[in-house]
Design an enzyme around this catalytic site. Structure first.
Site, mmCIF file in Angstrom:
data_model
loop_
_atom_site.group_PDB
_atom_site.id
_atom_site.type_symbol
_atom_site.label_atom_id
_atom_site.label_comp_id
_atom_site.label_asym_id
_atom_site.label_seq_id
_atom_site.Cartn_x
_atom_site.Cartn_y
_atom_site.Cartn_z
ATOM 1 C CE LYS A 42 -3.224 -2.440 3.060
ATOM 2 N NZ LYS A 42 -3.680 -2.514 4.454
ATOM 3 N N GLY A 43 2.103 1.127 0.430
ATOM 4 C CA GLY A 43 2.924 2.300 0.732
ATOM 5 C C GLY A 43 3.026 3.340 -0.367
ATOM 6 C CD GLU A 98 8.104 -0.552 -3.468
ATOM 7 O OE1 GLU A 98 7.411 0.294 -2.869
ATOM 8 O OE2 GLU A 98 8.370 -1.654 -2.974
ATOM 9 C CG ASP A 102 15.521 -0.780 3.792
ATOM 10 O OD1 ASP A 102 16.734 -0.525 3.869
ATOM 11 O OD2 ASP A 102 14.854 -1.122 4.778
ATOM 12 C CE LYS A 130 14.960 3.323 5.314
ATOM 13 N NZ LYS A 130 14.451 2.293 6.229
ATOM 14 C CB VAL A 152 10.976 7.162 7.053
ATOM 15 C CG1 VAL A 152 12.368 7.676 7.370
ATOM 16 C CG2 VAL A 152 10.998 6.331 5.775
ATOM 17 C CG ASP A 158 2.538 0.425 7.129
ATOM 18 O OD1 ASP A 158 3.460 0.272 6.302
ATOM 19 O OD2 ASP A 158 2.051 -0.524 7.774
ATOM 20 N NE ARG A 164 -0.945 1.751 5.051
ATOM 21 C CZ ARG A 164 0.059 0.992 4.640
ATOM 22 N NH1 ARG A 164 1.040 1.522 3.945
ATOM 23 N NH2 ARG A 164 0.115 -0.290 4.937
HETATM 24 P P1 5GP Z 1 13.105 -3.668 0.768
HETATM 25 O O1 5GP Z 1 12.618 -4.983 0.224
HETATM 26 O O2 5GP Z 1 13.800 -2.809 -0.250
HETATM 27 O O3 5GP Z 1 13.943 -3.845 2.016
HETATM 28 O O4 5GP Z 1 11.859 -2.876 1.317
HETATM 29 C C1 5GP Z 1 10.749 -2.702 0.554
HETATM 30 C C2 5GP Z 1 9.547 -2.312 1.338
HETATM 31 O O5 5GP Z 1 9.791 -2.327 2.749
HETATM 32 C C3 5GP Z 1 9.128 -0.912 1.037
HETATM 33 O O6 5GP Z 1 8.314 -0.862 -0.100
HETATM 34 C C4 5GP Z 1 8.384 -0.531 2.281
HETATM 35 O O7 5GP Z 1 7.076 -1.016 2.215
HETATM 36 C C5 5GP Z 1 9.132 -1.282 3.369
HETATM 37 N N1 5GP Z 1 10.125 -0.405 4.020
HETATM 38 C C6 5GP Z 1 11.458 -0.369 3.881
HETATM 39 N N2 5GP Z 1 12.014 0.588 4.638
HETATM 40 C C7 5GP Z 1 10.981 1.188 5.269
HETATM 41 C C8 5GP Z 1 10.891 2.307 6.187
HETATM 42 O O8 5GP Z 1 11.865 2.962 6.601
HETATM 43 N N3 5GP Z 1 9.639 2.629 6.599
HETATM 44 C C9 5GP Z 1 8.523 1.970 6.183
HETATM 45 N N4 5GP Z 1 7.366 2.388 6.657
HETATM 46 N N5 5GP Z 1 8.569 0.926 5.333
HETATM 47 C C10 5GP Z 1 9.783 0.564 4.880
#
Ligand code: 5GP
Length: 178
Positions: A42-43, A98, A102, A130, A152, A158, A164
């Protein structure tokens, strides 16, 4: 400011400026092509709403949902598709929108998954990055803002389905999740 937020990183104006810049770049790069924006729920839905209104070429949208961190503030590395695309994508240039890149595990998985459905191209637009946190290399075509290494929330992002609706992106007080 919300009492659970220790610092506002990006205001609504900062994010709208990104949507305008990215929207102009996308409009230029995909002019004359069939473009499908795929948003990861949903982000990313709040940023997506800003982005699409700054794209001035024909564009279609679809949504996917994947499992993310649930009630934890770090990556599980597990990606599960909860909602898939509604139609075939063979005729489209696909741009995956997206909220935040991260570890990269989610986008890496989704990009491969979408490629397996044979679109004309698959690229990534991310509002936040990040820096230096990627566990797998992920090529993105459009980047909004560099985000510090903190958890964050806000502007669609969220923690346990909360925050959100904040009209900015800020650092969540670690006391809220530890
Ligand atoms: P990744 O797979 O790149 O580690 O993370 C992808 C998803 O993790 C992002 O689309 C998001 O939903 C969630 N995410 C990663 N870092 C954060 C953060 O700092 N805050 C929040 N709320 N969600 C995060």
């Amino acid at each position: 400011m919300h009492p659970d937020i220790t610092e506002v990183l990006f205001t609504e104006q900062d994010i709208l400026a990104v949507a305008r810049r990215m929207g102009a770049e996308i409009s230029r790069d995909y002019a004359g092509q069939k473009l499908l924006l795929v948003t990861v729920l949903k982000g990313a839905f709040v940023f997506m709403a800003d982005l699409i209104r700054n794209i001035d070429i024909p564009v279609e949208v679809d949504f996917m949902a994947v499992s993310s961190y649930g009630a934890e503030a770090k990556s599980s590395g597990v990606v599960r598709i909860i909602k898939d695309l509604e139609a075939p994508i063979e005729d489209y240039h696909v741009l995956l929108v997206e909220d935040i890149l991260d570890s990269g595990l989610t986008l890496n998985y989704l990009k491969k998954y979408l490629k397996s459905r044979n679109p004309l191209s698959v690229d990534i637009a991310t509002l936040l990055l990040k820096e230096g946190k990627q566990e797998v290399p992920v090529d993105y075509k459009y980047l909004g803002l560099i985000c510090p290494d903190a958890f964050v929330v806000g502007y669609g992002l969220d923690f346990a389905e909360k925050y959100r609706n904040l009209p900015y992106i800020g650092i969540l007080d670690p006391r809220c999740y530890s």
